[in-house]
Design an enzyme around this catalytic site. Sequence first.
Site, PDB file in Angstrom:
ATOM      1  N   GLN A 162       0.747  -1.170   0.080  1.00 41.82           N
ATOM      2  CA  GLN A 162       0.085  -0.211   0.053  1.00 41.82           C
ATOM      3  C   GLN A 162       0.877   1.483   0.007  1.00 41.82           C
ATOM      4  OE1 GLN A 162      -3.822  -0.013   2.589  1.00 41.82           O
ATOM      5  NE2 GLN A 162      -2.686   1.443   3.536  1.00 41.82           N
ATOM      6  N   GLU A 206      -3.687   9.216  -0.285  1.00 40.97           N
ATOM      7  CA  GLU A 206      -3.140  10.071   0.642  1.00 40.97           C
ATOM      8  C   GLU A 206      -2.094  10.892  -0.152  1.00 40.97           C
ATOM      9  OE1 GLU A 206      -1.770   6.725   3.180  1.00 40.97           O
ATOM     10  OE2 GLU A 206      -3.635   6.722   4.009  1.00 40.97           O
ATOM     11  N   GLU A 284       4.861  -1.608   8.520  1.00 40.89           N
ATOM     12  CA  GLU A 284       3.867  -1.675   9.266  1.00 40.89           C
ATOM     13  C   GLU A 284       2.792  -2.900   8.335  1.00 40.89           C
ATOM     14  OE1 GLU A 284       1.589   1.979   8.730  1.00 40.89           O
ATOM     15  OE2 GLU A 284      -0.404   0.962   8.833  1.00 40.89           O
ATOM     16  N   LYS A 335      -4.648   5.531  15.869  1.00 36.07           N
ATOM     17  CA  LYS A 335      -5.706   6.140  14.895  1.00 36.07           C
ATOM     18  C   LYS A 335      -6.852   6.082  15.913  1.00 36.07           C
ATOM     19  CE  LYS A 335      -4.550   4.299  10.362  1.00 36.07           C
ATOM     20  NZ  LYS A 335      -4.915   2.980   9.486  1.00 36.07           N
ATOM     21  N   ARG A 364      -6.001   8.663   8.724  1.00 35.15           N
ATOM     22  CA  ARG A 364      -6.840   7.869   7.849  1.00 35.15           C
ATOM     23  C   ARG A 364      -6.800   8.080   6.268  1.00 35.15           C
ATOM     24  NH1 ARG A 364      -9.164   4.115  10.950  1.00 35.15           N
ATOM     25  NH2 ARG A 364      -8.760   2.781   8.947  1.00 35.15           N
ATOM     26  N   SER A 365      -7.170   7.418   5.524  1.00 35.94           N
ATOM     27  CA  SER A 365      -7.210   7.510   4.176  1.00 35.94           C
ATOM     28  C   SER A 365      -7.981   8.775   3.694  1.00 35.94           C
ATOM     29  CB  SER A 365      -7.170   6.378   3.233  1.00 35.94           C
ATOM     30  OG  SER A 365      -8.227   5.558   3.295  1.00 35.94           O
TER      31      SER A 365
HETATM   32  P1  PGA Z   1      -7.012   3.422   6.019  1.00 38.00           P
HETATM   33  O1  PGA Z   1      -5.454   3.198   5.537  1.00 38.00           O
HETATM   34  O2  PGA Z   1      -7.026   4.958   6.761  1.00 38.00           O
HETATM   35  O3  PGA Z   1      -7.797   3.397   4.870  1.00 38.00           O
HETATM   36  O4  PGA Z   1      -7.430   2.300   7.045  1.00 38.00           O
HETATM   37  C1  PGA Z   1      -4.435   3.732   6.135  1.00 38.00           C
HETATM   38  C2  PGA Z   1      -3.474   2.598   6.708  1.00 38.00           C
HETATM   39  O5  PGA Z   1      -3.761   1.421   6.420  1.00 38.00           O
HETATM   40  O6  PGA Z   1      -2.608   3.038   7.353  1.00 38.00           O
HETATM   41 ZN    ZN Z   2      -2.000   0.724   7.616  1.00 37.90          ZN
END
Ligand code: PGA
Ligand code: ZN
Length: 423
Positions: A162, A206, A284, A335, A364-365
Site C-alpha cells: 500500500q 493519500e 507496518e 488512530k 486515515r485515508s
Molecule cells: P485506512 O488506511 O485509513 O484506509 O485504513 C491507512 C493505513 O492502512 O494505514
Molecule cells: Zn496501515
Amino acid sequence: MASKITDLKAREIIDCRGFPTVEVDIWVDGEFSGRADVPAGRSTGKREAVELRDGGKRWGGQGTLKAVQKVNQVIKPELLGLDPTAQRKVDELLCELDGTENKANLGGNATIGVSLALARAGAKTSGLPLYKYINSNAHVIPVPLVNLINGGMLTSNDLEIQEFIVMPIGAENLKHGMQMCYEINFILHDLIVEKYGKIAVNVGDEGGFAPPMTGINEPMETLARAVEASGYADEIVYGMDAAASHWYDWEKGVYRMEGQEMSREEVIEMYVNLCAKYPVGSIEDPLMEDDFEGHAILTEKLEGVQIVGDDLFTTNLKFIKQGVEIGAANAILWKSNQVGTVTEALDAAEFAYQAGYGVQVSERSGETEDTAIADFSVALNAGQIKTGTTRSERTGKYNQLIRITEELGPKAVYAGKNFHRPI
Ligand code: PGA
Ligand code: ZN
C-alpha cells in the site's frame, strides 16, 4: 464557578474523497469551544470500531445521518452540564451509553466525533493548545513518514503493497525533513514520467504517486533512485505499510504478489532480503491481521527494524495486550477512530509505551481539514507521524506541526533517529 458543556451539535460534512462524515461542535458556558471532524478508513482492519453508515440510496449508502442523530439525540442530553475537561469521565460515559465492545450501537464515528470535540473544548477552557492540554510535557516533534508511492486499496493500480515511504531521520528539524521528502518527490515525479508516461503521476488517496507498478522490487528500486539523486541517501530510511491483509487470499490462506502464491515463510524471507538491501526503518502490517505469531517471528528476525501493527492492533488495548504477550510487532499505529474514544486511544498508547513499544500517530485515508492528529503526535511525544504526501487534508497536518515547532521554541526536540522511542 466550574465550566459546563452547554450545547453540542453534530452535522454531516464531506471528507476528502467526497464521502459524508461527522463533524461535532461543542459549546461551553454558552461559548463555541471546540470542533472535530471524523476521519474514515478504506483499508480498514476488521477489529475496528463500527462506523455507522446510513445505507440505502442516498450518497451511495455512505451517509452519516444516523451517526449525527445519535450525537444530537442520544449523546447530547447526557453531556449537558458536564465539565468539558472531564475527558475520561465523558469517554467512559460514551462507552456505557454504547454498551457494546465495538461501538456498534452509537457508532465509532459518533463517539470519536464527540470525544475529539470535547478534547478541543477542554483545551480551550483550560486556555491551552490541544497538544499541551493533553500533555504538559509535550515537546517531541515527530519524524514524518511520507508515502511517496501508493498502491493497495488506496489507488487504482495493481501494486500490492500500500505505501512506500521515506523517513527523514537525519534532518535538523521537521521543516528540513519535509523539504527533503518533497525534493525527493519532485525527482521521483520525473523518473516515473520518464518510465511510465505522465498519466502515471496521478496520485492515490493519500497524495503519493500511483504508478502502474507491481511487487516489491520495482517500487523500491525507483524510490531508491530518486533518493540517491536527491543527495539525501544518508539522511533517510525507508518505511512501508504492506497492509498485507489486503493481498492475502483469505480463502486459500496464501499471500498473492505478482500472480505468485506465497507462504508466510516466503513473505518473511522477502522482507529479510529487502532489509538486507535497503536501510528500512519501519514496516507496518507486514503480515495479515490475524497472524500474531507470524508478526512475532518477523519482529525477532528483523532486529532493529520497527514493526508496526495497524490492522493487527486497531489501537485497541485488548489486541495490543495479545501482541505484547508474544512479542508481535514492536510499535502500534495510533488512530483514535479505530477504537472510538480519545481516552481509550491514549490508554492504548500508554500501555504500548510501558511494554517498550513505539507509537506511530496516523491519518486515515479519508481525512478532512481537521489537523488534530498533528497535536496528538506531539502530545504523545510519539516521535513519528504518518500523514500522507500532497493535498491539503495531508499537508495541513505538517503545517500545524511547523506552527507547533515554532510555538515550543527551544523546547522542541525533533525525534530524528530516535523516532521509535524518542523519550
Ligand atoms: P485506512 O488506511 O485509513 O484506509 O485504513 C491507512 C493505513 O492502512 O494505514
Ligand atoms: Zn496501515
